[in-house]
Write an enzyme that holds these catalytic residues in place. Structure first.
Site, PDB file in Angstrom:
ATOM      1  N   HIS A  39       0.959  77.503 -15.347  1.00 52.95           N
ATOM      2  CA  HIS A  39      -0.269  77.472 -16.141  1.00 52.95           C
ATOM      3  C   HIS A  39      -1.064  76.262 -15.676  1.00 52.95           C
ATOM      4  O   HIS A  39      -0.590  75.121 -15.757  1.00 52.95           O
ATOM      5  CB  HIS A  39       0.040  77.395 -17.636  1.00 52.95           C
ATOM      6  CG  HIS A  39       0.748  78.607 -18.149  1.00 52.95           C
ATOM      7  ND1 HIS A  39       1.679  78.558 -19.160  1.00 52.95           N
ATOM      8  CD2 HIS A  39       0.663  79.914 -17.785  1.00 52.95           C
ATOM      9  CE1 HIS A  39       2.138  79.770 -19.402  1.00 52.95           C
ATOM     10  NE2 HIS A  39       1.527  80.616 -18.579  1.00 52.95           N
ATOM     11  N   GLU A  84      -1.391  72.938 -17.695  1.00 54.05           N
ATOM     12  CA  GLU A  84      -0.185  72.197 -18.059  1.00 54.05           C
ATOM     13  C   GLU A  84       0.207  71.364 -16.845  1.00 54.05           C
ATOM     14  O   GLU A  84       0.997  71.777 -15.999  1.00 54.05           O
ATOM     15  CB  GLU A  84       0.912  73.175 -18.481  1.00 54.05           C
ATOM     16  CG  GLU A  84       0.506  74.003 -19.704  1.00 54.05           C
ATOM     17  CD  GLU A  84       1.469  75.135 -20.007  1.00 54.05           C
ATOM     18  OE1 GLU A  84       2.556  75.177 -19.387  1.00 54.05           O
ATOM     19  OE2 GLU A  84       1.141  75.980 -20.850  1.00 54.05           O
ATOM     20  N   HIS A 123       6.691  73.371 -17.714  1.00 49.27           N
ATOM     21  CA  HIS A 123       5.510  73.719 -18.511  1.00 49.27           C
ATOM     22  C   HIS A 123       5.115  72.518 -19.368  1.00 49.27           C
ATOM     23  O   HIS A 123       5.651  71.426 -19.226  1.00 49.27           O
ATOM     24  CB  HIS A 123       5.803  74.930 -19.401  1.00 49.27           C
ATOM     25  CG  HIS A 123       5.859  76.231 -18.657  1.00 49.27           C
ATOM     26  ND1 HIS A 123       4.951  77.246 -18.850  1.00 49.27           N
ATOM     27  CD2 HIS A 123       6.729  76.692 -17.713  1.00 49.27           C
ATOM     28  CE1 HIS A 123       5.246  78.267 -18.070  1.00 49.27           C
ATOM     29  NE2 HIS A 123       6.330  77.952 -17.372  1.00 49.27           N
ATOM     30  N   GLU A 156       9.626  72.548 -21.413  1.00 54.27           N
ATOM     31  CA  GLU A 156       8.354  72.135 -22.011  1.00 54.27           C
ATOM     32  C   GLU A 156       8.387  70.618 -22.107  1.00 54.27           C
ATOM     33  O   GLU A 156       9.149  70.034 -22.880  1.00 54.27           O
ATOM     34  CB  GLU A 156       8.180  72.764 -23.391  1.00 54.27           C
ATOM     35  CG  GLU A 156       8.201  74.289 -23.393  1.00 54.27           C
ATOM     36  CD  GLU A 156       6.906  74.890 -22.878  1.00 54.27           C
ATOM     37  OE1 GLU A 156       5.925  74.142 -22.725  1.00 54.27           O
ATOM     38  OE2 GLU A 156       6.880  76.109 -22.627  1.00 54.27           O
TER      39      GLU A 156
END
Length: 875
Positions: free
Chosen positions: A496, A499, A634, A727
């Site tokens: 993404h 990110e 991410h 994350e």
């Protein structure tokens, strides 16, 4: 008796002979006070006072323009001194008109009482100057010198009507001679006082207001970083509000880009909402120290049920929370009167916000036009304070007062605090801590390759939709070559585009490994010599460039997430889960349907399929290299997820869906989470609405939210590679000032996770006759319904937790072999190799007469074997 009637006639005669008076002089600036008890310089000797003419010794109409007593002030050298003005024309009520051709003088602004009025001049203005004093204008009045505030009368210095020739104090005769006498040579000095000199002074005066404007334009570039509402550096206790609807919409939820839950009225909602709808509501941020505030960023409420945002607001600051000052957008006069100098848009620190000064209204900043797009407002002039309030003034008509915010400011030392404020420690590694766009990323990778050419290699796996190359950095003791027995590892970031933390961490990791290898760091040397590392910092370069142009705090939650075509790469891989689960439900696995290396569906390979070029490039990359372990980096949360990412019940949004290697995946996720300083911190708070700390900061991906077509599931079912998702931060696009701290949080995690590639068993499957490696051989572990395959040289790696296992190796045309393998708790792979004997019976090589066709899985294995051999022959 005879003298009495002649007095009026003589007075009239004298008035008729008086020369034309000078024009009206401009009044001195109001800011210059008139000296008290100041003597006036008489223009001519005092005349006998007539009845009703005032006090003796006071010249009628004389102005108080003399120098103060004892000053001895003289006009500037080379500047002719102007005579004081006298009363213009005859006394009122006489009906006498001046002679024809005589210019009528307007009365000066500082003239005394006219003749015949009987009014005494102001006290202290009629006294003659003492002997020995030089008459001249009072200091600072500007009379007789160049004045920036008084422009000369039109025609001055040209001898026309209304001209005011300079003269020196003296008898009336001399004054009249210089004004109109035939021998007057006054035009030359008058030309020295022409408009040119005054205009120069005016130009300087006009430039003065521009100087503050240039100084005020400097802070337009937001040099100060955010305080940290989004990144959670600002604690919940530092946020207050005038009111709130409920706890889930309290002040602690007013953070930029915070996300709400899926349900209306969630305990953790998507912003701060005031409990009342009026202009007295506010959201307060306590910086906990003196801070140079420079700007405010706002968003609306994040919700799928309502639309609420603030359209305008005011900003107030304070040092004690009792007296509040607000940004005022006053006029030049109002701001100048406050002592801030001329100029518009300056800060006016007047009384508290309860007062409303006329002419200096409070500055109203424009707010949002939708709930998600961040809007930045820079303060006209940075201000130093501790507390800042956002005071909404208007909001979406169909909504209410709701907002999310971030505040920009630079912390300052407090001179009143004897205790030094502990600044964050500097980074231990001197790396390039900043955000790198595409060109800067290429330069950094080339620089690392130049510094360590023996252990690095830069190559491209494909291009994005806009043609940007997807570069990979390989780090190994023998770059470009697959060594038998050496596992392959990969990190992927930037799936993404917005990110960005993973991208910067991988760039820093390249620098770190290169420098530490050159410094002979034993841990890094062992890792590089025993592992082939591949780092892909940007899988979605087009999306990153979109987010990079907007900047750290203005890219929002989704801008740049997708590719240029609008494709979410984490949902763009082939769905192999459904085919596997359907086969399992029909008891076809593994005899008729494989539990690994599941083929890609035919529809997915068509040219018109909705598959991004970035996705195709990564799939081809996966098929070329025998990756064993990977992590997909991410941002936007603090948690580690592991497969499966897609729920088995397609109608459910959340469902625990483990893999056959659930124990290994849980271990891998735990390794990263427990060594990450941010996740392991006791003071950690939840980012949005999920409390992952209760589960050790790890979660099954499908149990969080379903993700069909994820790269993790595809990698596990189509290749040998075990992949998790990390994350990294609550903030998707952290400010550059936060990158050193993020590197410290993740450095040990990145290294420790790479070392897990050596966990489990490894070996080589060879032909017992030729001792050549057997490619595409299947390695099965008893009790685990997921197999792996050997690489081109016959070597393999199988990640396993400590324990005893029965391992079987089989290949087409060979007899299967089984042996026990022990996995220890040390992070060292257990050797477990096989030597397979060929089958003596004939194996069909195709469809023979009277024989059934080959099974589908056998055909796939033969195709893959031919492809591997072709790659081996390729240069």
């Amino acid at each position: 008796m005879l003298g009495l009637p002649l007095a009026p006639l003589l007075l009239l005669l004298l008035l008729l002979l008086v020369p034309p008076p000078p024009p009206a002089r401009a009044a001195p600036p109001r800011s210059t006070p008139r000296p008290r008890a100041q003597a006036a310089a008489p223009a001519e000797p005092a005349r006998p006072a007539a009845a009703g003419m005032g006090t003796a010794g006071a010249a009628p109409g004389a102005t108080a323009t003399g120098a103060p007593k004892g000053t001895g002030t003289t006009p500037p050298r080379g500047t002719a001194q102007r005579p004081p003005p006298t009363t213009a024309g005859p006394p009122r009520g006489t009906g006498t008109t001046p002679p024809r051709g005589t210019a009528m003088r307007p009365p000066p602004t500082t003239a005394g009482p006219p003749k015949g009025t009987g009014t005494a001049p102001p006290r202290g203005t009629a006294a003659a100057p003492p002997k020995g004093t030089t008459t001249g204008p009072p200091k600072g009045t500007g009379l007789g010198t160049r004045s920036p505030t008084a422009a000369p009368t039109k025609g001055a210095g040209e001898g026309g009507p209304g001209s005011a020739p300079p003269s020196s104090p003296g008898p009336p005769g001399h004054g009249r001679l210089k004004e109109g006498g035939p021998g007057a040579k006054a035009p030359a000095p008058r030309r020295k006082l022409v408009r040119v000199k005054v205009v120069k002074k005016k130009v300087v005066r006009k430039k003065k207001p521009k100087t503050p404007a240039k100084e005020a334009a400097a802070p337009q570039d937001p040099q100060c970083p955010p305080l940290g509402l989004e990144s959670l550096r600002v604690l919940d206790s530092q946020l207050r509000a005038s009111s709130d609807k409920r706890y889930g919409l309290g002040a602690h939820r007013g953070r930029l880009n915070i996300q709400s839950g899926l349900y209306d009225g969630d305990f953790y909602d998507g912003g701060w909402c005031a409990g009342r709808e009026d202009t007295a509501q506010w959201l307060e941020v306590d910086a906990r120290r003196l801070t140079n505030f420079t700007g405010v960023i706002t968003q609306g409420l994040n919700s799928i049920w309502t639309y609420d945002w603030v359209t305008s607001y005011k900003v107030q600051v304070s040092n004690d929370t009792y007296t509040w000052h607000q940004c005022r957008n006053g006029t030049e006069e109002a701001v100048g009167a406050r002592g801030n100098g001329p100029g518009r848009g300056r800060w006016d620190w007047g009384p508290p916000s309860t007062s409303n000064l006329p002419g200096s209204p409070a500055r109203v900043f424009p707010g949002n036009k939708d709930p998600e797009t961040p809007v930045l407002n820079l303060l006209p002039v940075p201000v130093v304070a501790r507390y800042l309030r956002i005071n909404p003034q208007s909001w979406f008509p169909n909504g209410t007062i709701c907002l999310r915010a971030e505040v920009l400011g630079c912390p300052l030392p407090d001179p009143n605090n004897i205790y030094a404020w502990h600044s964050p420690p500097p980074p231990t590694d001197k790396l390039d801590f900043r955000h790198h766009n595409y060109k800067e990323m290429r330069k950094l990778m080339k620089r690392v390759n130049d510094e360590c050419p023996d252990i690095t290699r830069v190559y491209s796996i494909g291009k994005s939709y806009l043609g940007l190359k997807m570069y990979v950095m390989e780090i190994s003791d023998n770059p470009g070559v697959h060594e038998v027995g050496e596992p392959e590892f990969r990190y992927v970031a930037g799936m993404h585009g917005n990110e960005v933390l993973g991208r910067e961490l991988l760039l820093n990791l390249m620098e770190f490994l290169c420098r530490e290898f050159r410094a002979s760091n034993p841990r890094v040397v062992q890792l590089v010599t025993e592992t082939r590392i591949h780092l892909l910092p940007s899988m979605n370069p087009d999306g990153y460039e979109t987010a990079y142009k907007l900047g750290s705090e203005l890219s929002g939650w989704a801008m740049g997430r997708w590719t240029y075509e609008g494709i979410d790469l984490n949902h763009n891989f082939a769905d192999l889960n459904t085919a596997l689960w359907d086969a399992e439900d029909n008891d076809l696995v593994p005899h008729e349907f494989p539990n690994h290396y599941i083929p890609i569906p035919e529809y997915y390979t068509l040219t018109n399929a909705t598959v991004a070029p970035e996705t195709r490039a990564v799939i081809d990359w996966m098929q070329r290299y025998p990756f064993v372990l990977s992590a997909n980096l991410h941002g936007g949360e603090l948690v580690v997820t592991y497969p499966f990412d897609m729920t088995r019940s397609y109608w459910k949004a959340q469902e625990l869906t483990p893999t056959a290697d659930d124990g290994v995946f849980r271990w891998l996720a735990t390794v990263y989470a427990t060594s990450n300083l941010a996740m392991a911190s006791e003071d950690r708070r939840l980012c949005h609405y999920d409390d992952f700390a209760r589960h050790g900061n790890i979660i099954n991906g499908a149990n969080w939210h379903t993700v069909p077509g994820s790269m993790n599931d595809f990698s596990y079912l189509h290749t040998n590679c075990f992949e998790i998702t990390v994350e990294l931060s609550c903030d998707k696009f952290p400010h550059a000032s936060e990158l050193p701290a993020e590197w410290e949080n993740n450095r040990e995690s990145l290294l420790l996770y790479m070392e897990q590639v050596h966990r489990g068993i490894k070996g080589v499957v060879r032909d017992s006759d030729t001792e050549q490696g057997i490619a595409n051989a299947i390695i099965s572990v008893d009790g685990i319904n997921h197999d792996v395959r050997t690489a081109l040289d016959g070597d393999y790696w199988r990640l396993l937790n400590p324990g005893e296992y029965e391992v079987t190796a089989r290949a087409e045309g060979y007899e299967a072999a089984t042996q026990p393998c022990h996995v220890s708790y040390e992070n060292v792979p257990t050797p477990c190799s096989f030597r397979l004997a060929r089958l003596r019976r004939h194996r069909p090589r195709g469809r023979l007469p009277g024989r059934a066709p080959l099974p589908s899985d056998l055909r796939l294995r033969r195709q893959r074997l031919r492809r591997l051999r072709a790659q081996r022959r390729a240069p």
